[in-house]
Structures are given as structure tokens and as C-alpha cells.
Design a protein around this motif. Structure first.
Motif, PDB file in Angstrom:
ATOM      1  N   THR A 120      26.613  47.840  50.989  1.00 52.94           N
ATOM      2  CA  THR A 120      27.151  49.078  51.526  1.00 52.94           C
ATOM      3  C   THR A 120      26.098  50.165  51.445  1.00 52.94           C
ATOM      4  O   THR A 120      25.033  49.970  50.882  1.00 52.94           O
ATOM      5  CB  THR A 120      28.408  49.511  50.740  1.00 52.94           C
ATOM      6  N   ALA A 121      26.400  51.331  51.984  1.00 54.48           N
ATOM      7  CA  ALA A 121      25.445  52.445  52.009  1.00 54.48           C
ATOM      8  C   ALA A 121      24.957  52.802  50.611  1.00 54.48           C
ATOM      9  O   ALA A 121      23.813  53.176  50.428  1.00 54.48           O
ATOM     10  CB  ALA A 121      26.085  53.653  52.684  1.00 54.48           C
ATOM     11  N   ALA A 122      25.830  52.680  49.612  1.00 54.01           N
ATOM     12  CA  ALA A 122      25.454  53.034  48.242  1.00 54.01           C
ATOM     13  C   ALA A 122      24.689  51.902  47.564  1.00 54.01           C
ATOM     14  O   ALA A 122      24.255  52.038  46.433  1.00 54.01           O
ATOM     15  CB  ALA A 122      26.695  53.377  47.432  1.00 54.01           C
ATOM     16  N   GLY A 123      24.532  50.769  48.243  1.00 57.87           N
ATOM     17  CA  GLY A 123      23.807  49.657  47.663  1.00 57.87           C
ATOM     18  C   GLY A 123      24.678  48.717  46.853  1.00 57.87           C
ATOM     19  O   GLY A 123      24.163  47.836  46.187  1.00 57.87           O
ATOM     20  N   SER A 124      25.975  48.878  46.904  1.00 56.77           N
ATOM     21  CA  SER A 124      26.895  48.027  46.157  1.00 56.77           C
ATOM     22  C   SER A 124      27.318  46.830  46.996  1.00 56.77           C
ATOM     23  O   SER A 124      27.393  46.912  48.210  1.00 56.77           O
ATOM     24  CB  SER A 124      28.150  48.804  45.770  1.00 56.77           C
ATOM     25  N   VAL A 125      27.592  45.737  46.312  1.00 64.27           N
ATOM     26  CA  VAL A 125      28.131  44.552  46.966  1.00 64.27           C
ATOM     27  C   VAL A 125      29.626  44.524  46.651  1.00 64.27           C
ATOM     28  O   VAL A 125      30.013  44.558  45.486  1.00 64.27           O
ATOM     29  CB  VAL A 125      27.443  43.266  46.456  1.00 64.27           C
ATOM     30  N   THR A 126      30.446  44.454  47.681  1.00 63.45           N
ATOM     31  CA  THR A 126      31.897  44.476  47.504  1.00 63.45           C
ATOM     32  C   THR A 126      32.473  43.072  47.552  1.00 63.45           C
ATOM     33  O   THR A 126      31.775  42.109  47.900  1.00 63.45           O
ATOM     34  CB  THR A 126      32.565  45.317  48.602  1.00 63.45           C
ATOM     35  N   ARG A 127      33.741  42.949  47.220  1.00 62.80           N
ATOM     36  CA  ARG A 127      34.441  41.668  47.331  1.00 62.80           C
ATOM     37  C   ARG A 127      34.382  41.161  48.761  1.00 62.80           C
ATOM     38  O   ARG A 127      34.193  39.965  48.994  1.00 62.80           O
ATOM     39  CB  ARG A 127      35.909  41.824  46.921  1.00 62.80           C
ATOM     40  N   ALA A 128      34.547  42.080  49.708  1.00 59.81           N
ATOM     41  CA  ALA A 128      34.503  41.695  51.122  1.00 59.81           C
ATOM     42  C   ALA A 128      33.116  41.165  51.488  1.00 59.81           C
ATOM     43  O   ALA A 128      33.002  40.194  52.249  1.00 59.81           O
ATOM     44  CB  ALA A 128      34.871  42.883  52.003  1.00 59.81           C
ATOM     45  N   ASP A 129      32.056  41.766  50.949  1.00 60.70           N
ATOM     46  CA  ASP A 129      30.696  41.284  51.188  1.00 60.70           C
ATOM     47  C   ASP A 129      30.525  39.866  50.644  1.00 60.70           C
ATOM     48  O   ASP A 129      29.921  39.009  51.289  1.00 60.70           O
ATOM     49  CB  ASP A 129      29.660  42.199  50.536  1.00 60.70           C
ATOM     50  N   LEU A 130      31.045  39.620  49.441  1.00 63.10           N
ATOM     51  CA  LEU A 130      30.952  38.294  48.846  1.00 63.10           C
ATOM     52  C   LEU A 130      31.721  37.267  49.672  1.00 63.10           C
ATOM     53  O   LEU A 130      31.225  36.164  49.928  1.00 63.10           O
ATOM     54  CB  LEU A 130      31.478  38.312  47.409  1.00 63.10           C
ATOM     55  N   ALA A 131      32.929  37.634  50.088  1.00 65.26           N
ATOM     56  CA  ALA A 131      33.746  36.720  50.894  1.00 65.26           C
ATOM     57  C   ALA A 131      33.067  36.423  52.220  1.00 65.26           C
ATOM     58  O   ALA A 131      33.067  35.279  52.696  1.00 65.26           O
ATOM     59  CB  ALA A 131      35.136  37.311  51.122  1.00 65.26           C
ATOM     60  N   ASP A 132      32.456  37.436  52.831  1.00 63.63           N
ATOM     61  CA  ASP A 132      31.755  37.244  54.098  1.00 63.63           C
ATOM     62  C   ASP A 132      30.549  36.318  53.909  1.00 63.63           C
ATOM     63  O   ASP A 132      30.280  35.455  54.760  1.00 63.63           O
ATOM     64  CB  ASP A 132      31.314  38.598  54.656  1.00 63.63           C
ATOM     65  N   ALA A 133      29.843  36.451  52.799  1.00 64.23           N
ATOM     66  CA  ALA A 133      28.700  35.583  52.516  1.00 64.23           C
ATOM     67  C   ALA A 133      29.151  34.134  52.334  1.00 64.23           C
ATOM     68  O   ALA A 133      28.510  33.211  52.839  1.00 64.23           O
ATOM     69  CB  ALA A 133      27.953  36.073  51.282  1.00 64.23           C
ATOM     70  N   VAL A 134      30.268  33.922  51.638  1.00 65.82           N
ATOM     71  CA  VAL A 134      30.812  32.571  51.467  1.00 65.82           C
ATOM     72  C   VAL A 134      31.199  32.007  52.829  1.00 65.82           C
ATOM     73  O   VAL A 134      30.903  30.848  53.141  1.00 65.82           O
ATOM     74  CB  VAL A 134      32.025  32.574  50.501  1.00 65.82           C
ATOM     75  N   HIS A 135      31.819  32.824  53.653  1.00 70.99           N
ATOM     76  CA  HIS A 135      32.216  32.398  55.001  1.00 70.99           C
ATOM     77  C   HIS A 135      30.997  31.956  55.808  1.00 70.99           C
ATOM     78  O   HIS A 135      31.013  30.896  56.445  1.00 70.99           O
ATOM     79  CB  HIS A 135      32.945  33.553  55.711  1.00 70.99           C
ATOM     80  N   ARG A 136      29.932  32.744  55.789  1.00 70.51           N
ATOM     81  CA  ARG A 136      28.717  32.423  56.565  1.00 70.51           C
ATOM     82  C   ARG A 136      27.976  31.221  55.999  1.00 70.51           C
ATOM     83  O   ARG A 136      27.533  30.354  56.741  1.00 70.51           O
ATOM     84  CB  ARG A 136      27.768  33.626  56.583  1.00 70.51           C
TER      85      ARG A 136
END
Length: 99
Positions: A4-20
Motif C-alpha cells: 500500500t502507499a504507506a508500505g504496509s502489506v495487508t491481508r488482501a495483499d497476501l491473499a492476492d499473492a497466494v492467488h497469483r
């Protein structure tokens, strides 16, 4: 993995990475991330420590009663005993961060 803009990785980011990376559906990916985080949380709540190889350790520490001071007034107040969570990165993660 995008952050995200603040440099944090969110749950949604992790889920999207698993999906990809793995190819699970978005719903299954989100459920998998939730299950992993729930397992980690449950172990910490039960008083255990978490060690993830090549990543680091989440360690619970007990802090005893101590005296603190209000910085504005200088009045001393007791700080109650408590348990704090600390993270210690592995040597591999430390080296990767410092490159």
C-alpha cells in the motif's frame, strides 16, 4: 507483492499473492491467509512462541511492575505487569534487509 502507499502489506495483499502464485481462487486464498493468521494468533494467545524458519520469531515476554513518570507533570505512576510481543528477525532476513 505490491504494498500500500504507506508500505504496509495487508491481508488482501497476501491473499492476492497466494492467488497469483499458487492459483487458488480468491476466496480460497483469503481463507488460507486467515487460517494461517488464526493459527499464529491462537498459539500466541495460548502463551506459545512462533518460530518461522528463515523469517524470524515472535516471542512473548513478561514485564514486571515498574515505575513510570508522566512527562508533563513529572508525577510517578506504577506501570502494571504485562506481557508484550516482540519480533526477532532471522539472520537471513536481517541480511536481506541490510543489502
Amino acid at each position: 507483492m505490491a504494498t500500500t502507499a504507506a508500505g504496509s502489506v495487508t491481508r488482501a495483499d497476501l491473499a492476492d499473492a497466494v492467488h497469483r502464485e499458487i492459483g487458488l481462487s480468491r476466496t480460497e486464498s483469503a481463507q488460507l491467509v486467515e487460517q494461517v493468521l488464526d493459527r499464529i494468533s491462537d498459539a500466541l494467545i495460548a502463551g506459545g512462541n512462533i518460530k518461522i524458519s528463515s523469517f524470524g520469531s515472535f516471542v512473548l515476554r513478561s514485564k514486571g511492575l515498574r515505575v513510570g513518570r508522566n512527562p508533563k507533570t513529572g508525577v510517578e505512576v506504577p506501570i502494571e505487569p504485562r506481557t508484550v510481543l516482540t519480533f526477532r528477525p532471522s539472520q537471513l532476513l536481517r541480511e536481506a534487509i541490510n543489502k
